[in-house]
Scaffold this motif. Structure first.
Motif, PDB file in Angstrom:
ATOM      1  N   SER A  91       0.834  -1.219   0.000  1.00 25.38           N
ATOM      2  CA  SER A  91       0.000   0.000   0.000  1.00 25.38           C
ATOM      3  C   SER A  91       0.857   1.253   0.000  1.00 25.38           C
ATOM      4  O   SER A  91       0.326   2.357   0.033  1.00 25.38           O
ATOM      5  CB  SER A  91      -0.877   0.008   1.236  1.00 25.38           C
ATOM      6  N   ARG A  92       2.173   1.075  -0.003  1.00 31.26           N
ATOM      7  CA  ARG A  92       3.118   2.186   0.077  1.00 31.26           C
ATOM      8  C   ARG A  92       2.980   2.949   1.395  1.00 31.26           C
ATOM      9  O   ARG A  92       3.398   4.101   1.507  1.00 31.26           O
ATOM     10  CB  ARG A  92       2.968   3.116  -1.127  1.00 31.26           C
ATOM     11  N   HIS A  93       2.408   2.284   2.420  1.00 31.44           N
ATOM     12  CA  HIS A  93       2.251   2.891   3.736  1.00 31.44           C
ATOM     13  C   HIS A  93       3.618   3.284   4.313  1.00 31.44           C
ATOM     14  O   HIS A  93       3.788   4.373   4.857  1.00 31.44           O
ATOM     15  CB  HIS A  93       1.546   1.874   4.661  1.00 31.44           C
ATOM     16  N   PHE A  94       4.597   2.382   4.164  1.00 33.04           N
ATOM     17  CA  PHE A  94       5.941   2.677   4.689  1.00 33.04           C
ATOM     18  C   PHE A  94       6.539   3.888   3.991  1.00 33.04           C
ATOM     19  O   PHE A  94       7.057   4.801   4.625  1.00 33.04           O
ATOM     20  CB  PHE A  94       6.882   1.475   4.495  1.00 33.04           C
ATOM     21  N   LYS A  95       6.440   3.838   2.632  1.00 28.84           N
ATOM     22  CA  LYS A  95       7.063   4.899   1.851  1.00 28.84           C
ATOM     23  C   LYS A  95       6.426   6.256   2.173  1.00 28.84           C
ATOM     24  O   LYS A  95       7.115   7.250   2.371  1.00 28.84           O
ATOM     25  CB  LYS A  95       6.918   4.583   0.357  1.00 28.84           C
ATOM     26  N   ARG A  96       5.099   6.256   2.256  1.00 26.27           N
ATOM     27  CA  ARG A  96       4.374   7.501   2.519  1.00 26.27           C
ATOM     28  C   ARG A  96       4.599   8.003   3.944  1.00 26.27           C
ATOM     29  O   ARG A  96       4.772   9.189   4.181  1.00 26.27           O
ATOM     30  CB  ARG A  96       2.868   7.289   2.291  1.00 26.27           C
ATOM     31  N   PHE A  99       9.011   8.095   4.984  1.00 29.73           N
ATOM     32  CA  PHE A  99       9.966   8.837   4.156  1.00 29.73           C
ATOM     33  C   PHE A  99       9.284  10.054   3.542  1.00 29.73           C
ATOM     34  O   PHE A  99       8.072  10.046   3.365  1.00 29.73           O
ATOM     35  CB  PHE A  99      10.524   7.917   3.061  1.00 29.73           C
ATOM     36  N   PRO A 100      10.012  11.128   3.204  1.00 30.23           N
ATOM     37  CA  PRO A 100      11.459  11.275   3.399  1.00 30.23           C
ATOM     38  C   PRO A 100      11.791  11.522   4.875  1.00 30.23           C
ATOM     39  O   PRO A 100      10.974  12.038   5.614  1.00 30.23           O
ATOM     40  CB  PRO A 100      11.791  12.505   2.557  1.00 30.23           C
ATOM     41  N   LEU A 101      12.988  11.116   5.243  1.00 30.53           N
ATOM     42  CA  LEU A 101      13.437  11.274   6.615  1.00 30.53           C
ATOM     43  C   LEU A 101      14.826  11.893   6.579  1.00 30.53           C
ATOM     44  O   LEU A 101      15.732  11.347   5.962  1.00 30.53           O
ATOM     45  CB  LEU A 101      13.488   9.896   7.282  1.00 30.53           C
ATOM     46  N   SER A 102      14.981  13.067   7.219  1.00 27.71           N
ATOM     47  CA  SER A 102      16.291  13.705   7.211  1.00 27.71           C
ATOM     48  C   SER A 102      16.752  13.981   8.632  1.00 27.71           C
ATOM     49  O   SER A 102      15.941  14.125   9.541  1.00 27.71           O
ATOM     50  CB  SER A 102      16.214  15.037   6.443  1.00 27.71           C
ATOM     51  N   ALA A 103      18.061  14.050   8.794  1.00 26.41           N
ATOM     52  CA  ALA A 103      18.641  14.320  10.113  1.00 26.41           C
ATOM     53  C   ALA A 103      18.189  15.691  10.611  1.00 26.41           C
ATOM     54  O   ALA A 103      17.879  15.859  11.792  1.00 26.41           O
ATOM     55  CB  ALA A 103      20.164  14.255  10.030  1.00 26.41           C
ATOM     56  N   ARG A 104      18.103  16.664   9.657  1.00 26.38           N
ATOM     57  CA  ARG A 104      17.712  18.014  10.058  1.00 26.38           C
ATOM     58  C   ARG A 104      16.268  18.028  10.585  1.00 26.38           C
ATOM     59  O   ARG A 104      15.954  18.640  11.590  1.00 26.38           O
ATOM     60  CB  ARG A 104      17.857  18.973   8.868  1.00 26.38           C
ATOM     61  N   GLY A 105      15.422  17.281   9.865  1.00 26.35           N
ATOM     62  CA  GLY A 105      14.017  17.176  10.272  1.00 26.35           C
ATOM     63  C   GLY A 105      13.883  16.559  11.660  1.00 26.35           C
ATOM     64  O   GLY A 105      13.095  17.035  12.484  1.00 26.35           O
ATOM     65  N   VAL A 106      14.663  15.504  11.899  1.00 25.10           N
ATOM     66  CA  VAL A 106      14.607  14.831  13.201  1.00 25.10           C
ATOM     67  C   VAL A 106      15.025  15.806  14.293  1.00 25.10           C
ATOM     68  O   VAL A 106      14.345  15.944  15.314  1.00 25.10           O
ATOM     69  CB  VAL A 106      15.525  13.587  13.205  1.00 25.10           C
ATOM     70  N   LEU A 107      16.148  16.536  14.057  1.00 25.63           N
ATOM     71  CA  LEU A 107      16.652  17.469  15.066  1.00 25.63           C
ATOM     72  C   LEU A 107      15.647  18.571  15.354  1.00 25.63           C
ATOM     73  O   LEU A 107      15.360  18.893  16.508  1.00 25.63           O
ATOM     74  CB  LEU A 107      17.973  18.081  14.595  1.00 25.63           C
ATOM     75  N   SER A 108      15.071  19.137  14.290  1.00 25.29           N
ATOM     76  CA  SER A 108      14.166  20.269  14.490  1.00 25.29           C
ATOM     77  C   SER A 108      12.879  19.811  15.180  1.00 25.29           C
ATOM     78  O   SER A 108      12.381  20.473  16.086  1.00 25.29           O
ATOM     79  CB  SER A 108      13.909  20.974  13.154  1.00 25.29           C
ATOM     80  N   ASN A 117       5.931  21.657  21.745  1.00 25.50           N
ATOM     81  CA  ASN A 117       5.386  22.588  20.772  1.00 25.50           C
ATOM     82  C   ASN A 117       5.465  21.991  19.372  1.00 25.50           C
ATOM     83  O   ASN A 117       5.853  22.623  18.421  1.00 25.50           O
ATOM     84  CB  ASN A 117       6.189  23.897  20.856  1.00 25.50           C
ATOM     85  N   LEU A 118       5.077  20.697  19.300  1.00 24.28           N
ATOM     86  CA  LEU A 118       5.194  19.989  18.033  1.00 24.28           C
ATOM     87  C   LEU A 118       3.832  19.956  17.370  1.00 24.28           C
ATOM     88  O   LEU A 118       2.870  19.490  17.963  1.00 24.28           O
ATOM     89  CB  LEU A 118       5.689  18.564  18.320  1.00 24.28           C
ATOM     90  N   VAL A 124      -0.164  12.037   9.843  1.00 18.24           N
ATOM     91  CA  VAL A 124       1.172  12.364   9.327  1.00 18.24           C
ATOM     92  C   VAL A 124       2.164  12.269  10.480  1.00 18.24           C
ATOM     93  O   VAL A 124       1.979  12.883  11.519  1.00 18.24           O
ATOM     94  CB  VAL A 124       1.191  13.787   8.719  1.00 18.24           C
ATOM     95  N   TYR A 125       3.211  11.447  10.290  1.00 22.36           N
ATOM     96  CA  TYR A 125       4.203  11.301  11.348  1.00 22.36           C
ATOM     97  C   TYR A 125       5.213  12.435  11.262  1.00 22.36           C
ATOM     98  O   TYR A 125       5.640  12.823  10.184  1.00 22.36           O
ATOM     99  CB  TYR A 125       4.948   9.974  11.202  1.00 22.36           C
ATOM    100  N   ASN A 126       5.623  12.965  12.427  1.00 23.78           N
ATOM    101  CA  ASN A 126       6.720  13.924  12.419  1.00 23.78           C
ATOM    102  C   ASN A 126       8.031  13.152  12.305  1.00 23.78           C
ATOM    103  O   ASN A 126       8.052  11.919  12.385  1.00 23.78           O
ATOM    104  CB  ASN A 126       6.673  14.819  13.663  1.00 23.78           C
TER     105      ASN A 126
END
Lengths: 218, 251
Positions: A91-96, A99-108, A117-118, A124-126
């Motif tokens: 179902s492309r559940h994993f892909k959707r 991903f995309p997953l970035s180090a900057r996104g994780v840090l912020s 304050n998220l 939608v997963y942060n």
């Protein structure tokens, strides 16, 4: 409202967790609890570290009972895992979702989370969630492979050899368990902090509070 | 349950299983409460749970029989990897290990075999001897590398005219221990009637004068102080197996 068709209206509920994700989630929760508790009983027969798990945290009552639980629940976990992974890939559940997953996104997002304050858009997963869910998925695969190699070190010798010696298989299995239990603790802590995420894992739906999605400040 | 005979026939297997289930229940019951609390599931009917666990264990026996390959060998190691000192392990203390007089000892042979003549130790020594340095893996999780030599069981079974289409080979021991293995595992090239440990006759603590060494199964499937070997189609169970350990317990 005139624009109801283009975006979720205030007070309208939307599906965030498909039925198959909810079923596999709860079957998984049950199977993992059984696997971890019976695994602790097995661990106690010959501890790797200078501590043992107290009996009230274990399942099976003795080594024979614990192994019976562990190797029975193994099949439930495998069947459930195949269903979940099959759905997630098809179902492309994993892909959707992951991903995309970035180090900057994780840090912020991690910084925002620390400040409570998220922003939270239903379904939608942060980035921190993405990282945690992906990590626990990989830990689950590691637990499965090291467990399989320990169960059948001769028949699956290629797997056992790829993962190291027999004693190192026990360590890998133990480390994977520790990571999974760590995930469960964080996961449960977040549910306690944001309790409204719990009903949606049962009904699959959340109510939209405003057009921008939900924002929770604890 | 203290059985002097390891033999369980199908007609008395049902009450046997019931007793086993009940004992397992007593033991699993202790911490079932903790699980019930955590999951909110009502698992109060322990009998049903134990029956399901036993059914799954029999299912796991069949899966393992399917996974088993007659030609796939357990890993072997150089002599430098042998664990020293090697650990004594039994359901009693080392002081209580049976001390067997080699001149009195005979291996009884029975069941589906042509030649039921008992074997002396000297006669076993006349058979071809196979040497192996393999890992002995205990069901508890620890493992040690040891060196064993002795008569390949498949050669022995051939010599006594065993019906190798039969399902099981059973073993009874001088310490009231008993166990049994499936025929394909019995015919595996690394399954031996071990007489020596690290180049010397087996010491008392490791099963003098003869033990089964089968590196494709867990340690408790390697009975020591063997006094009787039999071929049968009725699963003879085992000391630990009858208390709830998985019967096949293959590696």
């Amino acid at each position: 409202m005139s624009n109801a068709a283009s975006r979720p209206a205030r007070g309208r509920s939307v599906l965030v967790h498909p039925l198959i994700v909810r079923i596999t989630h709860w079957v998984n929760a049950f199977a993992i609890v059984c696997m971890v508790m019976s695994g602790w009983q097995i661990y106690d027969a010959s501890p790797l570290l200078p501590f043992a798990f107290p009996p009230f945290m274990t399942l099976g009552g003795w080594l024979g009972g614990a192994i019976a639980w562990h190797l029975a629940m193994m099949w439930l976990l495998i069947a459930n895992g195949i269903l979940y992974l099959g759905y997630g890939l098809a179902s492309r559940h994993f892909k959707r979702s992951f991903f995309p997953l970035s180090a900057r996104g994780v840090l912020s997002d991690f910084r925002s989370a620390l400040h409570f304050n998220l922003s939270h858009t239903p379904g939608v997963y942060n980035a921190v969630q993405k990282l945690l869910y992906l990590a626990v998925l990989l830990l689950g695969i590691l637990a499965f492979l090291s467990g399989l190699a320990m169960w059948k070190p001769v028949q699956f010798e290629w797997l056992a050899a790829a993962l190291g010696s027999y004693p190192s298989l026990r360590w890998l299995h133990f480390i994977a368990m520790t990571g999974i239990v760590g995930f469960v603790i964080i996961h449960l802590a977040l549910v306690i902090i944001v309790p409204r995420t719990l009903p949606s894992m049962i009904t699959g739906r959340v109510r939209m509070d405003d057009k921008a999605g939900m924002r929770h400040e604890a | 349950m203290k059985r002097d005979t390891g033999l369980i026939r199908p007609r008395d297997a049902a009450p046997e299983l019931k007793r086993v289930e009940r004992r397992l229940l007593l033991k699993t019951g202790l911490s079932l409460g903790a699980l019930t609390m955590l999951t909110g599931c009502n698992l109060s009917d322990g009998d049903e749970v134990d029956r399901a666990l036993f059914a799954m264990s029999r299912f796991n026996d069949r899966v393992q029989a399917l996974l088993f390959s007659k030609t796939r060998l357990a890993a072997t190691f150089p002599a430098s990897r042998i664990t020293n000192p090697f650990r004594f392990n039994a359901f009693y203390d080392e002081d209580d290990a049976p001390e067997i007089d080699a001149s009195d000892w005979k291996l009884e042979v029975s069941g589906l075999v042509d030649d039921k003549t008992p074997w002396t130790l000297a006669r076993l020594r006349t058979m071809p001897q196979e040497n192996q340095i393999t890992r002995h893996i205990c069901v508890e999780g620890w493992s040690q590398i040891g060196e064993w030599s002795g008569v390949p069981l498949h050669l022995f079974l051939k010599k006594i005219g065993a019906d190798t289409r039969a399902k099981y080979v059973g073993f009874k021991c001088a310490d009231r221990y008993y166990s049994s293995i499936d025929m394909p595992s019995a015919l595996h090239p690394q399954t031996i009637l071990a007489l020596d440990f690290i180049g010397k006759p087996l010491p008392t603590e490791f099963g003098f004068p003869m033990r089964l060494r089968i590196p494709t199964k867990l340690g408790f499937k390697n009975p020591k102080y063997v006094v009787s070997l039999f071929v049968t189609n009725d699963n003879p169970g085992g000391y630990w197996e009858d208390q709830g350990y998985n019967w096949f317990s293959g590696s």
